[in-house]
Design an enzyme around this catalytic site. Structure first.
Site, PDB file in Angstrom:
ATOM      1  N   ASP A  81      43.283 -18.560  55.071  1.00 33.94           N
ATOM      2  CA  ASP A  81      42.515 -19.606  54.561  1.00 33.94           C
ATOM      3  C   ASP A  81      43.381 -20.508  54.119  1.00 33.94           C
ATOM      4  O   ASP A  81      44.835 -19.718  53.264  1.00 33.94           O
ATOM      5  CB  ASP A  81      41.328 -19.574  54.046  1.00 33.94           C
ATOM      6  CG  ASP A  81      40.349 -20.098  53.362  1.00 33.94           C
ATOM      7  OD1 ASP A  81      40.873 -21.775  53.043  1.00 33.94           O
ATOM      8  OD2 ASP A  81      39.697 -19.714  52.119  1.00 33.94           O
ATOM      9  N   LYS A  82      42.486 -21.392  52.800  1.00 32.57           N
ATOM     10  CA  LYS A  82      43.623 -22.224  51.634  1.00 32.57           C
ATOM     11  C   LYS A  82      43.076 -22.182  50.752  1.00 32.57           C
ATOM     12  O   LYS A  82      42.107 -22.590  51.047  1.00 32.57           O
ATOM     13  CB  LYS A  82      44.225 -23.061  52.765  1.00 32.57           C
ATOM     14  CG  LYS A  82      45.286 -24.465  51.125  1.00 32.57           C
ATOM     15  CD  LYS A  82      43.959 -25.559  51.016  1.00 32.57           C
ATOM     16  CE  LYS A  82      44.142 -26.326  50.141  1.00 32.57           C
ATOM     17  NZ  LYS A  82      43.593 -27.580  50.154  1.00 32.57           N
ATOM     18  N   HIS A  83      43.387 -21.989  49.332  1.00 27.15           N
ATOM     19  CA  HIS A  83      42.928 -22.381  48.233  1.00 27.15           C
ATOM     20  C   HIS A  83      43.841 -23.150  47.177  1.00 27.15           C
ATOM     21  O   HIS A  83      44.917 -22.900  47.459  1.00 27.15           O
ATOM     22  CB  HIS A  83      42.317 -20.823  47.167  1.00 27.15           C
ATOM     23  CG  HIS A  83      41.483 -21.155  45.975  1.00 27.15           C
ATOM     24  ND1 HIS A  83      40.317 -21.694  45.961  1.00 27.15           N
ATOM     25  CD2 HIS A  83      41.981 -21.850  44.603  1.00 27.15           C
ATOM     26  CE1 HIS A  83      40.453 -21.987  44.699  1.00 27.15           C
ATOM     27  NE2 HIS A  83      41.370 -22.179  44.302  1.00 27.15           N
ATOM     28  N   SER A  84      42.874 -24.248  46.742  1.00 31.38           N
ATOM     29  CA  SER A  84      44.152 -25.130  45.552  1.00 31.38           C
ATOM     30  C   SER A  84      43.513 -25.174  44.799  1.00 31.38           C
ATOM     31  O   SER A  84      42.277 -24.800  44.280  1.00 31.38           O
ATOM     32  CB  SER A  84      44.036 -26.504  46.146  1.00 31.38           C
ATOM     33  OG  SER A  84      44.435 -27.580  45.366  1.00 31.38           O
ATOM     34  N   THR A 121      35.959 -30.146  47.228  1.00 32.75           N
ATOM     35  CA  THR A 121      35.459 -30.642  48.858  1.00 32.75           C
ATOM     36  C   THR A 121      34.342 -30.867  49.116  1.00 32.75           C
ATOM     37  O   THR A 121      33.876 -31.408  50.662  1.00 32.75           O
ATOM     38  CB  THR A 121      36.470 -29.142  49.713  1.00 32.75           C
ATOM     39  OG1 THR A 121      37.539 -29.238  49.126  1.00 32.75           O
ATOM     40  CG2 THR A 121      36.476 -28.932  50.725  1.00 32.75           C
ATOM     41  N   ARG A 169      32.198 -19.370  31.385  1.00 30.01           N
ATOM     42  CA  ARG A 169      33.456 -19.797  30.945  1.00 30.01           C
ATOM     43  C   ARG A 169      33.425 -21.074  31.062  1.00 30.01           C
ATOM     44  O   ARG A 169      34.176 -21.467  29.518  1.00 30.01           O
ATOM     45  CB  ARG A 169      34.113 -18.543  32.222  1.00 30.01           C
ATOM     46  CG  ARG A 169      34.686 -17.428  31.900  1.00 30.01           C
ATOM     47  CD  ARG A 169      35.776 -17.344  32.744  1.00 30.01           C
ATOM     48  NE  ARG A 169      36.853 -18.325  33.067  1.00 30.01           N
ATOM     49  CZ  ARG A 169      37.243 -18.317  34.700  1.00 30.01           C
ATOM     50  NH1 ARG A 169      37.035 -17.845  35.355  1.00 30.01           N
ATOM     51  NH2 ARG A 169      38.117 -18.917  34.028  1.00 30.01           N
ATOM     52  N   SER A 184      38.579 -14.702  39.661  1.00 32.46           N
ATOM     53  CA  SER A 184      37.671 -15.792  39.671  1.00 32.46           C
ATOM     54  C   SER A 184      38.152 -16.022  41.129  1.00 32.46           C
ATOM     55  O   SER A 184      37.002 -16.256  42.080  1.00 32.46           O
ATOM     56  CB  SER A 184      37.392 -16.745  38.718  1.00 32.46           C
ATOM     57  OG  SER A 184      36.239 -17.631  39.407  1.00 32.46           O
ATOM     58  N   LYS A 188      36.763 -14.245  45.193  1.00 31.86           N
ATOM     59  CA  LYS A 188      36.031 -14.964  46.389  1.00 31.86           C
ATOM     60  C   LYS A 188      36.530 -15.668  47.008  1.00 31.86           C
ATOM     61  O   LYS A 188      36.252 -15.208  49.015  1.00 31.86           O
ATOM     62  CB  LYS A 188      35.945 -16.655  45.738  1.00 31.86           C
ATOM     63  CG  LYS A 188      34.568 -16.929  44.770  1.00 31.86           C
ATOM     64  CD  LYS A 188      34.519 -18.253  44.281  1.00 31.86           C
ATOM     65  CE  LYS A 188      35.613 -18.619  43.566  1.00 31.86           C
ATOM     66  NZ  LYS A 188      35.118 -19.489  41.961  1.00 31.86           N
ATOM     67  N   LYS A 189      37.883 -15.514  47.713  1.00 34.56           N
ATOM     68  CA  LYS A 189      39.185 -15.418  48.696  1.00 34.56           C
ATOM     69  C   LYS A 189      38.980 -14.039  49.225  1.00 34.56           C
ATOM     70  O   LYS A 189      38.975 -13.904  50.333  1.00 34.56           O
ATOM     71  CB  LYS A 189      40.378 -15.645  48.974  1.00 34.56           C
ATOM     72  CG  LYS A 189      40.617 -17.326  47.929  1.00 34.56           C
ATOM     73  CD  LYS A 189      40.081 -18.289  49.471  1.00 34.56           C
ATOM     74  CE  LYS A 189      39.376 -19.723  48.656  1.00 34.56           C
ATOM     75  NZ  LYS A 189      38.630 -19.925  49.733  1.00 34.56           N
TER      76      LYS A 189
HETATM   77  N1  URA Z   1      38.461 -21.828  39.994  1.00 34.25           N
HETATM   78  C1  URA Z   1      37.519 -20.726  39.942  1.00 34.25           C
HETATM   79  O1  URA Z   1      37.159 -20.706  41.426  1.00 34.25           O
HETATM   80  N2  URA Z   1      37.809 -20.123  38.761  1.00 34.25           N
HETATM   81  C2  URA Z   1      38.199 -20.066  38.021  1.00 34.25           C
HETATM   82  O2  URA Z   1      38.087 -19.606  37.122  1.00 34.25           O
HETATM   83  C3  URA Z   1      38.906 -21.510  37.508  1.00 34.25           C
HETATM   84  C4  URA Z   1      39.411 -22.370  38.876  1.00 34.25           C
END
Ligand code: URA
Length: 424
Positions: A81-84, A121, A169, A184, A188-189
């Site tokens: 996967d990719k996360h930006s 997205t 937050r 965070s 999730k990833k």
């Molecule tokens: N995106 C996230 O999922 N968590 C953060 O804390 C900041 C950006």
């Protein structure tokens, strides 16, 4: 165990024990025992005092364990996967997911919605008529097995501790803390069940952390957390000083992504997409050249299949805004600056983004950049198109663009888009 004692430990600069972390995160995710104000106080103590690397690893693991982890073993392809970290006009996931799927990997992208000046997205994908972000885990595995790519919303039980903490937050000014951001994102990833991950950490005026040193620290922290949790992880630092591609806004970005999948599209967007695809394919252990796969049309076929699998019609016309105004070049010369954050805020004020997470977004609103830094311009030439459903929004959008455009005698020095590569 006592929440006040946990908060005091971190307030006084101490290290939280593994037991304290497991208890606090577990109870907070369940609800009832730990109050929101106590979690907010702990987030603020972490904001000021940081976390040790092993303490952060335990914290991240506890966030993963607060919910379920997806089982992707039935997918039959390597998962990556990719996360930006997000930027203005960052629609890279849209062409990237089908491209990497067409290369032979499975890309299980669970994405979020936009907040503030950067888009999300899911909001972009939802501008496609009929498309739904909801996909049950079994259906997701099936689409990953057959098509290879999924973009969907996270399920309720994926890292629930993060969902609660992130909402807190947001309203307590504790978002921009490197340990809190890194844990965070990575919780999730990791919970998503991917074998490998490529991080696109944005640097520049439109990025979450504009300075390169902070962005590098975030990238190194996330790469470390990925590897610690058995996810092969690489990060690219990429420039976000101006809009990526030419559009910021949901349907506008979908249309531009489809141009890339059809073999065209703006060169900067194509370059970042191919750089990330190259990293993903390599991490997945697949011998394929993403540029060739893109040119072959197979990525476009994968996109059509992905969109259809979630109820969308890839052939249907995208929504278009009824009102369009242009912003003209103030003088002749070379466009030397088109400030990213200002364009993001303008798109947001036109209706493309939301201020609160419950707000709706317009599928058709946004900004089209008719020129990019380095392009020659003539005084009075249209530079930007502003698209809105409601013409009353133009005034505030134009205000956001005050001072965002600079024209000079000479072109600004060319700077690379991929600034650095971080590995474990
Ligand atoms: N995106 C996230 O999922 N968590 C953060 O804390 C900041 C950006």
């Amino acid at each position: 165990m006592d929440a006040v004692e946990v908060i005091r430990t971190k307030r006084d600069g101490g290290r939280l024990s593994d037991e304290q972390i497991g208890w606090f995160i577990g109870r907070y995710a369940e609800g009832g025992v730990i109050a929101d104000e106590q979690a907010a106080a702990l987030a603020m103590a972490i904001f000021f005092n940081g976390m040790e690397p092993d303490e952060l690893a335990t914290w991240t693991r506890a966030m993963v364990d607060s919910g379920t982890t997806l089982d992707l073993s039935g997918v039959g392809r390597p998962t990556v996967d990719k996360h930006s970290t997000g930027g203005v006009g960052d629609k890279v996931s849209l062409p990237l997911v089908p491209l990497v799927a067409a290369c032979g990997a499975a890309v299980p992208q669970l994405s979020g919605r936009g907040l503030g000046h950067t888009g999300g997205t899911l909001d972009k994908m939802e501008s496609i008529p009929g498309w739904s972000a909801r996909l049950e885990p079994d259906a997701m595995v099936e689409v990953l097995r057959t098509v290879g790519g999924v973009i969907a919303g996270p399920t309720e039980d994926l890292a629930p501790a993060d969902r609660r903490l992130y909402a807190l937050r947001d309203v307590t000014s504790t978002v921009d803390s490197i340990p809190l951001i890194a844990s965070s994102i990575m919780s999730k990833k990791v919970a998503e069940g991917t074998d490998a991950l490529v991080l696109d950490v944005k640097v520049g005026s439109g990025a979450f952390l504009p300075e390169v040193e902070r962005a590098r620290e975030l990238a190194e922290t996330m790469v470390g957390l990925g590897e610690h949790n058995g996810v092969r992880t690489v990060a690219l630092l990429t420039a976000m000083d101006t809009v990526l591609g030419r559009t910021a806004g949901n349907a506008l970005e979908v249309a531009e992504s489809v141009e890339v999948l059809d073999g065209g599209g703006p060169p900067d967007l194509v370059e970042v997409t191919l750089a990330l695809a190259g990293e993903m394919v390599a991490l997945a252990g697949i011998d394929a050249d993403p540029a060739e796969v893109l040119a072959s049309g197979r990525a476009r076929e994968a996109w059509d299949a992905m969109v259809r699998a979630q109820g969308g019609d890839p052939e249907a016309p995208l929504p278009a805004a009824p009102h369009v105004e242009v912003v003209e070049a103030p003088e002749s010369g070379v466009l030397s600056r088109l400030d990213c954050r200002s364009v993001g805020v303008a798109a947001w004020r036109l209706g493309a983004g939301r201020a609160r997470k419950e707000d709706p977004v317009s599928p058709s609103a946004g900004v089209v950049c008719l020129a990019k830094p380095g392009d020659p311009v003539e005084a009075g030439q249209p530079l930007l198109e502003l698209h809105a459903d409601d013409p009353d929004r133009f005034v505030a959008a134009r205000e956001a663009l005050d001072g965002a455009v600079e024209v000079a005698d000479e072109a600004p020095p060319a700077s690379p888009l991929v600034l650095d590569r971080i590995t474990a």
